[in-house]
Design a protein around this motif. Structure first.
Motif, PDB file in Angstrom:
ATOM      1  N   GLN A 146       8.015 -50.478  21.298  1.00 23.60           N
ATOM      2  CA  GLN A 146       7.976 -49.535  20.172  1.00 23.60           C
ATOM      3  C   GLN A 146       7.426 -48.171  20.614  1.00 23.60           C
ATOM      4  O   GLN A 146       7.918 -47.134  20.196  1.00 23.60           O
ATOM      5  N   ALA A 147       6.451 -48.177  21.494  1.00 23.98           N
ATOM      6  CA  ALA A 147       5.851 -46.929  21.964  1.00 23.98           C
ATOM      7  C   ALA A 147       6.859 -46.063  22.726  1.00 23.98           C
ATOM      8  O   ALA A 147       6.738 -44.839  22.773  1.00 23.98           O
ATOM      9  N   GLN A 148       7.866 -46.730  23.309  1.00 21.83           N
ATOM     10  CA  GLN A 148       8.885 -45.984  24.053  1.00 21.83           C
ATOM     11  C   GLN A 148      10.109 -45.643  23.199  1.00 21.83           C
ATOM     12  O   GLN A 148      11.069 -45.072  23.704  1.00 21.83           O
ATOM     13  N   GLY A 149      10.058 -46.024  21.921  1.00 20.12           N
ATOM     14  CA  GLY A 149      11.144 -45.664  21.003  1.00 20.12           C
ATOM     15  C   GLY A 149      12.219 -46.645  21.059  1.00 20.12           C
ATOM     16  O   GLY A 149      13.309 -46.641  20.826  1.00 20.12           O
ATOM     17  N   SER A 201       2.302 -46.123  30.761  1.00 21.66           N
ATOM     18  CA  SER A 201       3.133 -45.198  29.991  1.00 21.66           C
ATOM     19  C   SER A 201       4.345 -44.691  30.758  1.00 21.66           C
ATOM     20  O   SER A 201       5.298 -44.211  30.162  1.00 21.66           O
ATOM     21  N   SER A 216      13.284 -49.300  28.715  1.00 19.40           N
ATOM     22  CA  SER A 216      14.629 -49.246  28.126  1.00 19.40           C
ATOM     23  C   SER A 216      15.722 -49.566  29.147  1.00 19.40           C
ATOM     24  O   SER A 216      16.871 -49.794  28.773  1.00 19.40           O
ATOM     25  N   ASN A 253       9.612 -47.321  32.452  1.00 21.38           N
ATOM     26  CA  ASN A 253      10.704 -47.236  31.486  1.00 21.38           C
ATOM     27  C   ASN A 253      11.217 -48.640  31.160  1.00 21.38           C
ATOM     28  O   ASN A 253      11.910 -49.264  31.969  1.00 21.38           O
TER      29      ASN A 253
END
Length: 183
Positions: free
Chosen positions: A180-183, A130, A135, A133
């Motif tokens: 998807q879980a990180q937006g 989790s 992104s 990162n």
């Protein structure tokens, strides 16, 4: 002693068998470890900045909190490797096998994931965690994961590709869920 470590790091260790080596905290900047075997090695907090590990076997190697900045890990086997908290900024991971690797908290800023044809690394069952990162990765460079590319090649040789395609779908699905879980 630090100077001796730096000098030692520049020694060519290509294709060396360092299975099970205890190299915690070692300074291996610019080390030439192309094709080396480092299975089950302990490299926690080691500095491998600018090192070349292209085609090396790091199966089940512990690289927790290691510095792998600008490290060439092209076609490196990192199956079941422990990379928690490792710094992989600008590392080259084209064609690397990251199956079952653990990357919780790893820094992946500007990693290079794909070769010139847009083929990314093997990612099935990778454990991003989790706090990694995703992104900061330029995913537009990856057209196809090696998991899928490998399934296509499997079919070319007349073999049944069903299991390979199932694994490729799972790898893509796992990546999609993580992103998807990180937006």
């Amino acid at each position: 002693m630090r100077i001796d470590q730096r000098v030692q790091a520049r020694v060519l260790m290509q294709e060396a068998d360092l299975t099970g080596a205890q190299l915690e905290g070692a300074t291996l900047t610019q080390a030439q470890l192309k094709g080396a075997i480092l299975r089950d090695a302990r490299l926690e907090e080691a500095n491998l900045t600018d090192a070349t590990l292209e085609g090396a076997n790091l199966t089940a190697t512990t690289l927790e909190r290691a510095l792998l900045i600008r490290t060439n890990l092209e076609r490196t086997i990192l199956w079941r490797a422990r990379l928690e908290g490792a710094n992989l900024r600008r590392a080259k991971l084209m064609g690397a096998t990251l199956c079952d690797a653990k990357l919780e908290g790893a820094r992946l800023d500007n990693v290079i994931l794909s070769n010139g044809r847009g083929i990314g690394p093997w990612l099935i069952n990778i454990q991003w965690g989790s706090s990694t990162n995703l992104s900061v990765i330029d995913w537009s460079q990856v057209v196809t994961l090696s998991d899928e590319d490998g399934a296509k090649k499997y079919k070319k040789h007349g073999n049944s590709p069903i299991k390979s395609y199932q694994d490729a779908v799972r790898a893509n699905r796992q990546l999609a869920v993580a992103l998807q879980a990180q937006g």
